[in-house]
Design a protein around this motif. Structure first.
Motif, PDB file in Angstrom:
ATOM      1  N   ASP A 282       0.182   4.793  -2.063  1.00  0.00           N
ATOM      2  CA  ASP A 282      -0.288   5.936  -1.281  1.00  0.00           C
ATOM      3  C   ASP A 282       0.722   7.076  -1.319  1.00  0.00           C
ATOM      4  OD1 ASP A 282      -2.499   4.509  -0.761  1.00  0.00           O
ATOM      5  OD2 ASP A 282      -1.914   3.874   1.257  1.00  0.00           O
TER       6      ASP A 282
ATOM      7  N   TYR B  95       1.588  -1.434  -7.045  1.00  0.00           N
ATOM      8  CA  TYR B  95       0.441  -1.212  -6.161  1.00  0.00           C
ATOM      9  C   TYR B  95      -0.835  -1.712  -6.817  1.00  0.00           C
ATOM     10  CZ  TYR B  95      -3.070   1.788  -3.853  1.00  0.00           C
ATOM     11  OH  TYR B  95      -4.172   2.276  -3.211  1.00  0.00           O
TER      12      TYR B  95
ATOM     13  N   ARG C 210       0.801  -1.227   0.000  1.00  0.00           N
ATOM     14  CA  ARG C 210       0.000   0.000   0.000  1.00  0.00           C
ATOM     15  C   ARG C 210       0.829   1.270   0.000  1.00  0.00           C
ATOM     16  NH1 ARG C 210      -4.458  -2.319   3.176  1.00  0.00           N
ATOM     17  NH2 ARG C 210      -6.044  -2.737   1.622  1.00  0.00           N
TER      18      ARG C 210
ATOM     19  N   GLN D  74      -3.243  -4.779  -5.619  1.00  0.00           N
ATOM     20  CA  GLN D  74      -4.656  -4.541  -5.322  1.00  0.00           C
ATOM     21  C   GLN D  74      -5.520  -5.464  -6.161  1.00  0.00           C
ATOM     22  OE1 GLN D  74      -6.172  -2.572  -3.229  1.00  0.00           O
ATOM     23  NE2 GLN D  74      -4.953  -0.799  -2.766  1.00  0.00           N
TER      24      GLN D  74
END
Lengths: 298, 57
Positions: free
Chosen positions: A71, A240, A67, A244
């Motif tokens: 982010d 990422y 993450r 996901q």
């Protein structure tokens, strides 16, 4: 799909059994065969669910570590105002579709492809303004019928094993070679075991980043740093997004297989009922034949 | 301009090489896990005018 066709066949079977009670011997055999195949399908879906549950647990654990990659980049885009900076329109646009090679996982791949299709449908026909980078065979299969001209590169062998950063950097290196001015990644963001959302993150070129209005809030930045950082953002955003989407895929497969097992269970109970009734009917008919035959002899 | 960029690498390739070296010098008990992150299976097929073209062509 399969379940639907199975259940319609079941209805037909029932109808046949009602119309022609004399032919019930054949139907009995047919029902038995159906019952067997549905039971086998249920066994398969059940074990697929177990496998994806184990894979999901791992994907979720790894997602937690991945993450910060996304982010951090997103925070930079926001704080530097790079997301609102004028896009570099000199070079083409690119859309990265993050899916995998594997199906039987609900609508995860369809959702990504649908989002891209909507985007591409706004373009003028016969012009290729946006290139599509397909990660995973599923997005390729879903997009190639209508937008095969837009597909620039297809990456496969994705989804068998959890994605690594090395995978993501390879994708990023291929992507950089497309020389895009702006772009985005479309992926499924994992929300919880039962839900995911199709989202997109922007991909910015180094030029756009340098033109960001609030870049001054960051210290000691020169062109070289931005250039390196831009290369890194692409790789880390892809990493990422891959993580996901891997997690959403496994969770979605879990739900899909659970539903399939449940449906198979329902079908099995219905079929067993029909089977028993038909068998009873056959027995009764034979008894009547024997008894009335014996009565006729007396 | 950094020396690695002068050698024709970009930041991602450069940091991946660095990561590879770091994995190689880890203690054996940590290396076993880290070495698994060192593999990649992704294959690429470039598409030209709506048709896949063989890699390397």
């Amino acid at each position: 799909m399969m379940m639907i066709s199975n259940s319609t066949k079941l209805v037909c079977l029932k109808g046949a059994a009602l119309q022609q009670p004399n032919r019930s011997m054949a139907t009995l055999k047919q029902i038995q065969m159906r019952l067997k195949s549905v039971t086998n399908i249920q066994k398969i879906t059940q074990s697929m669910k177990m496998v994806s549950a184990a894979k999901y647990a791992r994907a979720e654990r790894e997602l937690r570590q991945a993450r910060p990659y996304g982010d951090g980049v997103k925070a930079f885009f926001e704080k530097s105002g790079a997301a609102e900076a004028p896009a570099d329109n000199n070079n083409g646009k690119v859309i990265v579709a993050i899916t995998s090679d594997r199906g039987l996982c609900g609508a995860v791949h369809t959702n990504v492809s649908k989002a891209i299709r909507n985007e591409l449908s706004t373009e003028l026909p016969d012009t290729v303004q946006t290139q599509v980078f397909c990660v995973g065979d599923k997005s390729r299969a879903l997009l190639q019928r209508l937008y095969s001209k837009n597909i620039a590169v297809v990456a496969n062998e994705v989804g068998r094993k959890p994605p690594t950063f090395l995978d993501a950097s390879k994708v990023a290196n291929e992507l950089v070679q497309l020389n895009f001015g702006s772009g985005k990644i479309v992926y499924n963001k994992f929300k919880s075991v039962v839900s995911y959302k199709t989202e997109e993150v922007p991909l910015l070129s180094a030029k756009t980043m340098l033109a960001a209005p609030k870049l001054q809030s960051y210290d000691s930045i020169d062109e070289g740093v931005i250039e390196s950082y831009q290369e890194f953002t692409i790789a880390s955003l892809i990493y990422y997004a891959m993580k996901q989407s891997a997690c959403s895929e496994q969770s979605s497969r879990m739900t899909a297989m659970d539903n399939a097992s449940k449906n198979a269970g329902e079908m099995i109970s219905k079929l067993t009922l029909t089977f028993n009734r038909t068998r009873q009917a056959v027995i009764t008919r034979e008894l009547i034949e024997i008894i009335s035959g014996a009565a006729a002899l007396e | 301009m950094s020396y690695w960029r002068a050698a024709g690498l970009n930041y991602v390739t450069y940091s991946n090489i660095a990561a590879k070296i770091v994995r190689r010098v880890l203690k054996p008990e940590l290396q076993a896990n880290a070495i698994k992150r060192d593999e990649t299976h992704v294959k690429f097929t470039p598409w030209i005018k709506g048709k896949p073209s063989k890699p390397g062509q």
